[in-house]
Design an enzyme around this catalytic site. Sequence first.
Site, PDB file in Angstrom:
ATOM      1  N   ILE A   1       0.836  -1.206   0.000  1.00  0.00           N
ATOM      2  CA  ILE A   1       0.000   0.000   0.000  1.00  0.00           C
ATOM      3  C   ILE A   1       0.867   1.250   0.000  1.00  0.00           C
ATOM      4  CG2 ILE A   1      -1.671   1.367   1.313  1.00  0.00           C
ATOM      5  CD1 ILE A   1      -2.894  -1.242   2.310  1.00  0.00           C
TER       6      ILE A   1
ATOM      7  N   LYS B   1       1.343  -3.400   8.983  1.00  0.00           N
ATOM      8  CA  LYS B   1       2.496  -2.498   8.947  1.00  0.00           C
ATOM      9  C   LYS B   1       3.706  -3.215   9.513  1.00  0.00           C
ATOM     10  CE  LYS B   1       3.997   2.134  10.144  1.00  0.00           C
ATOM     11  NZ  LYS B   1       3.540   3.434  10.620  1.00  0.00           N
TER      12      LYS B   1
ATOM     13  N   GLY C   1       8.012   6.743   6.952  1.00  0.00           N
ATOM     14  CA  GLY C   1       9.196   6.893   7.779  1.00  0.00           C
ATOM     15  C   GLY C   1       9.376   5.780   8.789  1.00  0.00           C
ATOM     16  N   MET C   2       8.288   5.176   9.225  1.00  0.00           N
ATOM     17  CA  MET C   2       8.351   4.158  10.267  1.00  0.00           C
ATOM     18  C   MET C   2       8.354   2.740   9.696  1.00  0.00           C
ATOM     19  SD  MET C   2       8.471   4.266  13.559  1.00  0.00           S
ATOM     20  CE  MET C   2       8.169   3.176  14.930  1.00  0.00           C
TER      21      MET C   2
ATOM     22  N   ASP D   1       4.535  10.574  12.403  1.00  0.00           N
ATOM     23  CA  ASP D   1       4.531  10.392  10.954  1.00  0.00           C
ATOM     24  C   ASP D   1       3.198  10.854  10.343  1.00  0.00           C
ATOM     25  OD1 ASP D   1       5.620   9.637   8.530  1.00  0.00           O
ATOM     26  OD2 ASP D   1       5.065   7.535   8.737  1.00  0.00           O
TER      27      ASP D   1
END
Length: 144
Positions: free
Chosen positions: A25, A48, A29-30, A142
């Site tokens: 997707i 994630k 940054g994380m 973020d």
Amino acid sequence: MQYGPAASDLVGKRIGDKYDVVRLIAEGGMGVVYEAVHTASNRRVALKLVHPDALTDDEGVQRFLREARAVNEARHRNIVEVFDVGRDEGRTFLVMELLDGPTLREWRAALPDLVRGVRLRARVPIGRALAFAHQRGFIHRDVK
């Protein structure tokens, strides 16, 4: 684990023995966010995977997992629900509610002539969610 162009290498793989990765997707940054399917319930989710360098030690990983659980317990209508957190082959992951629709950036690009007041009102729910999290000691690092 590499990210960037290799991030799509996880498509078709299983994470945490229960999430089948469907598509990439976004990258942020994380970490990297995928659409995945929970194998038992067939529920579509956002999975994630946190960048390895974002959590440099086991203490950082444990803090991240505790914070994810705590944010989920707080519950707010403008914050996605977290269904699961865990580790798989050294990767820390977070499983969240999958929302369909455009990102804020895509929405703005599709409606460039939108009246400024409408654009500002659209940010109110974002501000409420951030204020809610902040009142509970969480800082979102973020926001896009």
